[in-house]
Each structure stands twice: as structure tokens, then as C-alpha cells.
Design an enzyme around this catalytic site. Structure first.
Site, short mmCIF file in Angstrom:
data_model
loop_
_atom_site.label_atom_id
_atom_site.label_comp_id
_atom_site.label_asym_id
_atom_site.label_seq_id
_atom_site.Cartn_x
_atom_site.Cartn_y
_atom_site.Cartn_z
N GLU A 138 0.83 -1.21 0.00
CA GLU A 138 0.00 0.00 0.00
C GLU A 138 0.87 1.27 0.00
O GLU A 138 0.56 2.27 0.62
CB GLU A 138 -0.99 -0.01 1.17
CG GLU A 138 -2.04 -1.10 1.03
CD GLU A 138 -3.26 -0.88 1.90
OE1 GLU A 138 -3.58 0.27 2.20
OE2 GLU A 138 -3.88 -1.89 2.26
N GLY A 139 1.98 1.16 -0.72
CA GLY A 139 2.92 2.28 -0.82
C GLY A 139 4.11 2.04 0.08
O GLY A 139 3.95 1.99 1.31
#
Length: 600
Positions: free
Chosen positions: A414-415
């Protein structure tokens, strides 16, 4: 109540004239101007309505029993894929429709409610949490946010009950953090009724059994009279055909979750299954990821709290040299630091959830800050708790080694935290940069823009002369509040200096941007802990004095970290960064560690 608050008739801070001119910005974005909008974060937000509190109470008791009896004390193999029967039990409990509205068969939880539930699940098994998160947080979130009424009516009822499981397909072999470089393509069919999808995605959680995919592909659209590639988001069903899952990946951790490649070969997607606008897929992807990061942060908090509890029990019982481990100074230091990290991460996460539930602004920076802080706290705590356990922690007989393996992914997905730090810094300085450009333009003709220039000069003078503690912070936290105000002001000035010096080239100064992000994260954490501890003191909660101590000590430590980073920002490239670049360049040029010969 022993604190003194400033009422409206006691006068106002002249520096407040600076506030309100960026009223459309979120709380964290104001920090980059050196402004602290204390009215937005005091009192500490509680995103739960009475009705939702009752819903959670009804959910948590059977969930806790299920997690304890079926997972913790059961015979679940955490290193093998979750059994279909176990996933079916999760569906029966309503865990696949946590934020889907009740009208579509879901529980309709707020962000805060979802985070609290996700925290409990993650504390028991990360693979279950990842499976549910990939479905709830990102897999179907695009339909919730961008879906048409028809799309919601068609898909949400099946998704809420788990009749269909969702997955999120963005990453490709050639594009990870650089989402804009994806190569999967979609072309309109000759009759214009379908998009033909071709390409491959990788690291897809739930990829082995998902029925529905949010897929991102390059499409040709007309831009200023020219045909250009732009990303479009699609809702893709496995039943459309031309969708194939690759073999399960062999991973370091979260081994119970399904992770595969997904291949699309001539998959015919109905044109009505475009999610959002054609060519608007990048915004869809970023909004989904930004909106889902608070859940990951909550999960990390849950895991950290469980590990601390287990390790503390062991430290009290384990005897060495005639004393309990908990009596040794270095062990005390470990647990104190873990408590500070967890209190800060938890406070940030639920403040972010509360702000998001209030709505009205974009809280992407706050969510990213929470994810970075919580995932790194969890990673440190998992390692430290294993260290406290010694050899037992390294054994599969206990949960610690599994949490170390499972926790490592949180810093990546998620990054990655490196990318998120750049996102925090660059997104945060965007508004000050625009304001600075406007001011520079106004100064070219000061008499014509007299009002703007005068307002700016007055606000700057006042903000440098008047520094007050947060009006709403409890008096027992006065010193912490002063730290926040002082460092926020200094931070705003540092951001302006960087923008004046580097201009648009600031995007290339990643080591400086990392410090900018870390200062912003610490400032947000300081605000969160002070607001939360103030609530505890005001309401005379059971552990209010302890929360006050946690907040005070955290702010003292954060203040020292910020001062150190501000000094490094002031030094520009004379802060040692250039030497690090030279060492790295030599290593890359050589293709490995330099020198290569052994020590003589």
C-alpha cells in the site's frame, strides 16, 4: 477541572489572522505553513455513533471468541493457505461487508469502526487481516467511492456477503511504486460495447480465488486534439473469461493469504464496467490507496499491542541473576520505548479515522503518516519483543517469529514507506509553494497588490512575535503544547526557505524531503497524543495520568528529533548528504561493496 481554557471573549491570538486563508486544506497540510488548527483536532475525535458502538459491541464478543478458540487455541496452520472452510466462517460473520452500506447487505461501519475491528483481527493473524483488507480496504473500495448506482446495486450485495471476493490489480512486473508506468492495455471493441483487456498483474492478494477485480489499464483518449495513453479503472469479473491466476507465491510471511499473478488475455469487459471516468484511473487508484491506509495502520497497532502484552508477561515471570527480566534497566527502556511508539501510532491512526469520518477534506497525508508511523513501530516492536524472549522468540513454538515475518510486509505494501515519505513531503509543500508563487508575483507590483502584501507582512510579523501553547491542550501538557507550537512555526519557515532556494528542483532533493516528511509525521504524532491525553485528563479516565506521561515524554523526544532535522535542513547540502551520495555512487559504479578485498 484544573485546566484553564481561553474563552472567545478573552481575546484572540493575532496570529490567527493567518488561519482560515487555507480553509480547504486538511489539518496536516496546514502544518506545512507552520499553522496548527487546534480547533480541528480538539477534542480528540470519536468517530463512533451510539448506534455503531452497539453494533461493534455485538460484533466484537463473538469475533473475540472466534479468534481465541478457532485461531489462537485451534489447529490453524499459519504457514499454509487459509482453508476455504475458515474463509466461509469469516463470511458468515459479516466480515466481508464491513463498510458496505446496510441497504446493500453490509454492516455500514465508519472508518473508525472498521479500524477497531481490523485491529482486533490483525492482533491474532496477519494472513486473515490481509485477506479481509484486500477485499474491504482496496478490492471493493473503488465501487464504494466511484461506483455508479447501477454498479453498486449489481456488485455490492454479493461482495458484502462474500459470495464474491474482491482483489485490487495495480502492480505489474515493470511497475511497482510507479503506478503511471503500467503496461496492461484495454482497447475498445469494434462495436464499442466492450473493452478488450490484455496484460499481467503481480502480487495480487486474494488472486488465487477472487471473483472480482479492480483493474487498471492504459487506454487511448483524446487530449487537446491528440490521442494519448491514460489509465482507466475497470470492474472485471473472473467469469468474463480471459482471466487466469498464476501459482501461489512463496513468501517470507503472511503465508496464509493468497498471492498470485493475474493474467488477462483478451478479457471482454462491458463498457458499463468502467470505474469512474475513462482516463481517470490514476485518480481512482490513488484515492483507493489513500483511503485504505488507515486500516493497515490500525492492524499494525493491534499486532504491536498484543506482542507487548505477551512479552511483558514473560519479562515479569522470567528470572535471571536472581531478578525478573522486568527489573533490568535496559529491558525497562525497551518496553517504555515500545509503549511510546504504540501510543503515538494508535493516537495518529484513530485521529485520522475520526477526521475522515467528519468528512469535508482530503486526509490522504494524515493516512499516509499513520501508515508510516504504525508500520515502522510494529516492525521495531516485533523485533524487540523477540529479543526480550531470547531463544524462545526465535522458536516457532511462540508467535514472535511469525509476527516478525508477517510484519515486514507492512513497510512495503500500500505504498512503500520511502515513496510515502516523498508523497507526504511533496503533497504538503504544494500549497505553500503555490502561495509563495502568488506572493512573488504580487511583489513584482506591490502597489497594485497592496492589500495582499500588507496582510502577508502583518501575519508574518505576528506569527514570529507571538507564540502560544495550544489553547485546548490540558495545562498538565503545557510544555508539550509549547513544543508543538514552536516546532510547527519553525517547520513552516524551513519549508518556505527550501522552496525559495530550490523551487521546482526540490523534487530531486529526496534526502531533504525525507527530513521534511519525518518532521511532519512527528508534529502530527505530537498533536495526536496531546489531544488524546487531554481527553483522558478532562474525562478523568482510569489511566489518564499514564497517558499524560506518555504524551509528555513522546513530545520531549519528538522535539529533539525535529530540532536535529531542522538543523540539517538549514545546512542544505552541507549536512553530510553529499558524502552519502558519493559513497553510494562508488558502490553502484563498482557493482557491489567497495573495497572488495578482505581486511588484511
Amino acid at each position: 477541572m484544573d485546566d484553564v481554557r481561553k474563552s472567545p471573549d478573552q481575546g484572540s491570538n493575532p496570529a490567527d489572522s493567518n488561519k482560515g486563508k487555507h480553509e480547504d486544506l486538511s489539518f496536516a497540510r496546514h502544518l506545512f505553513f507552520g499553522e496548527v488548527e487546534d480547533d480541528e483536532v480538539f477534542p480528540y475525535p470519536d468517530g463512533l455513533s451510539d448506534e455503531e458502538r452497539e453494533t461493534l459491541a455485538l460484533l466484537l464478543e463473538p469475533l473475540d471468541r472466534f479468534l481465541r478458540e478457532r485461531i489462537e487455541d485451534g489447529d490453524v496452520d499459519h504457514d499454509s493457505l487459509l482453508e476455504p472452510a475458515l474463509i466461509d466462517e469469516l463470511k458468515e460473520m459479516g466480515l466481508f461487508g464491513l463498510q458496505i452500506a446496510e441497504e446493500h447487505g453490509g454492516l455500514g461501519l465508519s472508518n473508525t469502526g472498521y479500524a477497531r475491528l481490523f485491529e482486533r483481527i490483525s492482533a491474532t493473524d496477519a494472513s486473515i487481516a490481509v485477506t479481509l483488507g484486500a477485499h474491504n480496504s482496496i478490492g471493493l473500495k473503488g465501487i464504494l467511492i466511484f461506483g455508479t448506482d447501477a454498479q453498486k446495486e449489481q456488485y455490492l450485495p454479493d461482495l458484502s456477503g462474500g459470495d464474491k471476493v474482491a482483489a485490487f490489480c495495480l502492480t505489474e512486473p515493470s511497475s511497482g511504486s510507479d503506478a503511471a508506468s503500467i503496461r496492461t492495455r484495454a482497447k475498445l471493441s469494434e462495436d464499442g460495447e466492450h473493452w478488450i483487456l490484455d496484460g499481467s498483474k503481480m502480487w495480487i492478494t486474494n488472486g488465487g480465488f477472487a471473483d472480482l477485480f479492480t483493474v487498471f489499464a492504459q487506454t487511448q483518449i483524446e487530449v487537446d486534439g491528440e490521442m494519448k495513453d491514460r489509465i482507466t479503472a475497470f470492474i472485471v469479473e473472473r467469469d468474463f473469461g480471459g482471466v487466469e491466476s498464476g501459482p501461489e507465491e512463496h513468501k517470507l510471511g503472511i503465508k496464509g493469504s493468497s498471492t498470485t499473478t493475474i493474467h488477462f488475455d483478451g478479457c471482454k469487459v462491458p463498457k458499463q464496467n468502467v470505474l469512474g471516468e475513462v482516463g481517470g484511473g490514476f485518480k481512482v487508484a490513488m484515492t483507493i490507496l489513500n483511503n485504505g491506509r488507515f486500516g493497515l495502520a490500525a492492524g499494525c497497532v493491534g499486532g504491536a499491542k498484543r506482542l507487548i502484552g505477551l512479552a511483558a508477561t514473560y519479562a515479569n515471570e522470567r528470572k535471571q541473576f536472581g531478578k525478573s527480566l522486568s527489573d533490568f534497566g535496559l529491558i525497562k527502556k525497551k518496553f517504555a520505548e515500545m509503549a511510546l511508539m504504540t501510543y503515538a501510532a494508535e493516537s495518529m491512526t484513530y485521529m485520522t479515522c475520526g477526521l475522515m469520518d467528519k468528512g469535508g477534506r482530503d486526509y490522504a497525508i494524515e493516512a499516509a503518516m499513520s501508515k508510516v508511523a504504525a508500520s515502522e513501530a510494529m516492525w521495531i516492536i516485533a523485533n524487540e519483543c523477540l529479543q526480550v524472549m531470547g531463544g524462545l522468540g526465535y522458536s516457532k513454538e511462540y508467535v514472535f517469529e511469525r509476527f516478525v515475518r508477517d510484519g515486514r510486509i507492512n513497510i512495503i505494501f500500500e505504498g512503500t514507506n520511502e515513496i510515502l515519505r516523498l508523497f507526504i513531503a511533496l503533497s504538503g509543500i504544494q500549497a505553500p509553494g503555490e502561495h509563495l508563487r502568488e506572493l512573488v508575483a504580487a511583489l513584482k507590483n506591490p502597489w497594485e497588490n497592496y492589500g495582499m502584501v500588507l496582510t502577508e507582512l502583518v501575519s508574518r510579523v505576528r506569527s514570529r512575535v507571538i507564540t502560544e501553547e495550544l489553547d485546548h491542550a490540558h495545562t498538565k501538557l503545557k510544555r508539550a503544547a509549547v513544543h508543538i507550537e514552536d516546532k510547527a512555526e519553525a517547520f513552516g519557515q524551513a519549508v518556505e526557505r527550501l522552496l525559495r532556494h530550490f523551487g521546482k528542483k526540490i523534487i530531486d532533493e529526496q534526502m531533504l524531503l525525507e527530513r521534511v516528511a519525518d518532521i511532519a509525521i512527528d508534529l502530527y504524532a505530537m498533536i495526536a497524543v496531546v489531544s488524546r491525553a487531554t481527553r483522558a485528563l478532562d474525562q478523568n479516565r482510569k489511566h489518564a495520568a499514564h497517558e499524560c506521561k506518555l504524551a509528555s515524554v513522546f513530545c520531549e523526544q519528538a522535539d529533539r528529533r525535529i530540532r536535529r532535522r531542522l538543523r540539517a535542513l538549514e545546512q542544505g547540502r552541507k549536512n553530510g548528504d553529499e558524502a552519502l551520495r558519493e559513497i553510494a555512487d562508488a558502490l553502484f559504479e563498482h557493482g557491489g561493496y567497495v573495497p572488495e578485498h578482505p581486511v588484511l
